[in-house]
Scaffold this motif. Structure first.
Motif, short mmCIF file in Angstrom:
data_model
loop_
_atom_site.label_atom_id
_atom_site.label_comp_id
_atom_site.label_asym_id
_atom_site.label_seq_id
_atom_site.Cartn_x
_atom_site.Cartn_y
_atom_site.Cartn_z
N PRO A 1 0.88 -1.08 0.03
CA PRO A 1 0.09 -0.14 -0.07
C PRO A 1 0.66 1.26 -0.10
N GLY A 2 0.57 2.28 -0.98
CA GLY A 2 1.32 3.62 -1.02
C GLY A 2 2.69 3.43 -1.64
N ASP A 3 3.21 2.29 -1.89
CA ASP A 3 4.62 2.49 -2.56
C ASP A 3 4.64 3.08 -3.66
N GLU A 4 5.86 3.61 -4.07
CA GLU A 4 6.15 4.18 -5.46
C GLU A 4 7.05 3.46 -6.15
N PHE A 5 7.07 3.54 -7.35
CA PHE A 5 8.16 2.72 -8.08
C PHE A 5 8.14 3.31 -9.54
N GLY A 6 9.36 3.30 -10.16
CA GLY A 6 9.45 3.66 -11.29
C GLY A 6 9.93 2.77 -12.59
N MET A 7 9.31 3.38 -13.66
CA MET A 7 9.55 2.37 -14.77
C MET A 7 9.95 2.93 -15.91
N ASP A 8 10.82 2.48 -16.62
CA ASP A 8 11.38 2.71 -18.01
C ASP A 8 10.32 2.40 -18.96
N MET A 9 9.94 3.06 -19.98
CA MET A 9 8.89 2.91 -20.63
C MET A 9 9.37 3.43 -22.28
N ARG A 10 8.63 3.08 -23.10
CA ARG A 10 8.59 3.41 -24.51
C ARG A 10 7.39 3.52 -25.27
N MET A 11 7.00 4.48 -25.62
CA MET A 11 5.87 4.59 -26.70
C MET A 11 6.35 5.56 -27.83
N GLY A 12 7.09 5.00 -28.59
CA GLY A 12 7.77 5.93 -29.74
C GLY A 12 9.11 6.23 -29.34
N VAL A 13 8.93 7.01 -28.14
CA VAL A 13 10.33 7.57 -27.45
C VAL A 13 10.65 6.85 -26.22
N PRO A 14 11.53 6.67 -25.77
CA PRO A 14 11.70 6.20 -24.51
C PRO A 14 11.44 7.31 -23.29
N TYR A 15 10.86 7.03 -22.13
CA TYR A 15 10.64 7.93 -21.10
C TYR A 15 10.35 6.96 -19.79
N ARG A 16 10.51 7.92 -18.65
CA ARG A 16 10.22 7.28 -17.12
C ARG A 16 8.99 7.74 -16.65
N MET A 17 8.51 6.78 -16.06
CA MET A 17 7.12 6.94 -15.49
C MET A 17 7.05 6.72 -13.90
N ALA A 18 6.87 7.50 -12.98
CA ALA A 18 6.72 7.18 -11.54
C ALA A 18 5.15 6.83 -11.23
N ASN A 19 5.01 5.84 -10.55
CA ASN A 19 3.73 5.17 -10.12
C ASN A 19 3.74 5.15 -8.63
N ARG A 20 2.18 5.14 -8.06
CA ARG A 20 2.05 5.02 -6.87
C ARG A 20 0.96 3.73 -6.49
N VAL A 21 1.09 3.13 -5.97
CA VAL A 21 -0.02 2.06 -5.52
C VAL A 21 -1.09 2.99 -4.82
N VAL A 22 -2.24 2.75 -5.23
CA VAL A 22 -3.44 3.43 -4.63
C VAL A 22 -4.58 2.75 -4.30
N GLU A 23 -4.46 1.10 -4.45
CA GLU A 23 -5.38 0.30 -4.10
C GLU A 23 -4.76 -0.96 -3.78
N PHE A 24 -4.86 -1.55 -2.61
CA PHE A 24 -3.96 -3.02 -2.22
C PHE A 24 -4.89 -3.62 -1.16
N GLU A 25 -4.95 -4.92 -1.70
CA GLU A 25 -5.52 -6.02 -0.70
C GLU A 25 -4.75 -7.11 -1.20
N GLU A 26 -3.67 -7.68 -0.13
CA GLU A 26 -2.88 -8.72 -0.19
C GLU A 26 -3.54 -9.73 -1.02
N GLY A 27 -3.05 -10.20 -2.15
CA GLY A 27 -3.24 -11.53 -2.59
C GLY A 27 -4.51 -11.56 -3.56
N ARG A 28 -5.21 -10.14 -3.58
CA ARG A 28 -6.35 -9.94 -4.40
C ARG A 28 -6.55 -8.81 -5.20
N LEU A 29 -5.99 -7.51 -4.69
CA LEU A 29 -6.13 -6.59 -5.53
C LEU A 29 -4.97 -5.61 -5.31
N ILE A 30 -4.61 -4.92 -6.63
CA ILE A 30 -3.39 -3.97 -6.63
C ILE A 30 -3.99 -3.13 -7.47
#
Length: 148
Positions: free
Chosen positions: A50-79
């Motif tokens: 819950p609430g964790d932040e993570f960054g990803m390398d992405m590419r849609m035509g050009v490369p970019y980075r995207m920062a994300n935050r977990v906004v819903e979490f139920e262990e084993g069932r929902l993320i």
């Protein structure tokens, strides 16, 4: 299905916990991404909570980075996570009585205002996201059932 959401499901021949462990591991997201945009996890925990932040390398035509935050979490069932936008990518795992599980991925853009939702529709994002979700679920099923 509610308006301004795109969702698809697949049944995976594995326990929900096994599927969820892969979904909650950002370092594995590129392995099952069906959009072709996710490249690699560049920061964040090995396993999301819950609430964790993570960054990803992405590419849609050009490369970019995207920062994300977990906004819903139920262990084993929902993320679910989001980036700076208001839309969410949600995965739900539902254990079934035969030991398999149903996995549902949803692209939820309902929180945006009318102009944003109209822009998504005009740009064809709901249909594009639907196709990507279908490919993601095929790849996830193959990954999990292949013993990875």
């Amino acid at each position: 299905m509610a308006q301004h959401k795109v969702a698809r499901s697949v049944v995976v021949d594995a326990p929900a916990e096994k599927v969820f462990d892969i979904l909650a591991s950002p370092g594995r997201h590129a392995e099952f991404d069906g959009s072709g945009t996710v490249r690699d996890a560049v920061r964040g925990p090995e396993r999301l909570g819950p609430g964790d932040e993570f960054g990803m390398d992405m590419r849609m035509g050009v490369p970019y980075r995207m920062a994300n935050r977990v906004v819903e979490f139920e262990e084993g069932r929902l993320i679910a996570w989001r980036h700076f936008g208001v839309h969410r990518w949600r995965f739900e795992t539902e254990p079934l009585s035969d030991g398999t599980c149903r996995v549902t991925e949803t692209f939820d853009y309902s929180a945006g205002g009318p102009a944003l939702r109209f822009g998504y529709m005009l740009a064809g994002w709901p249909a594009r996201n639907g196709r990507s979700i279908e490919q993601t679920l095929v790849r996830l099923k193959d990954l999990v059932e292949g013993g990875a």
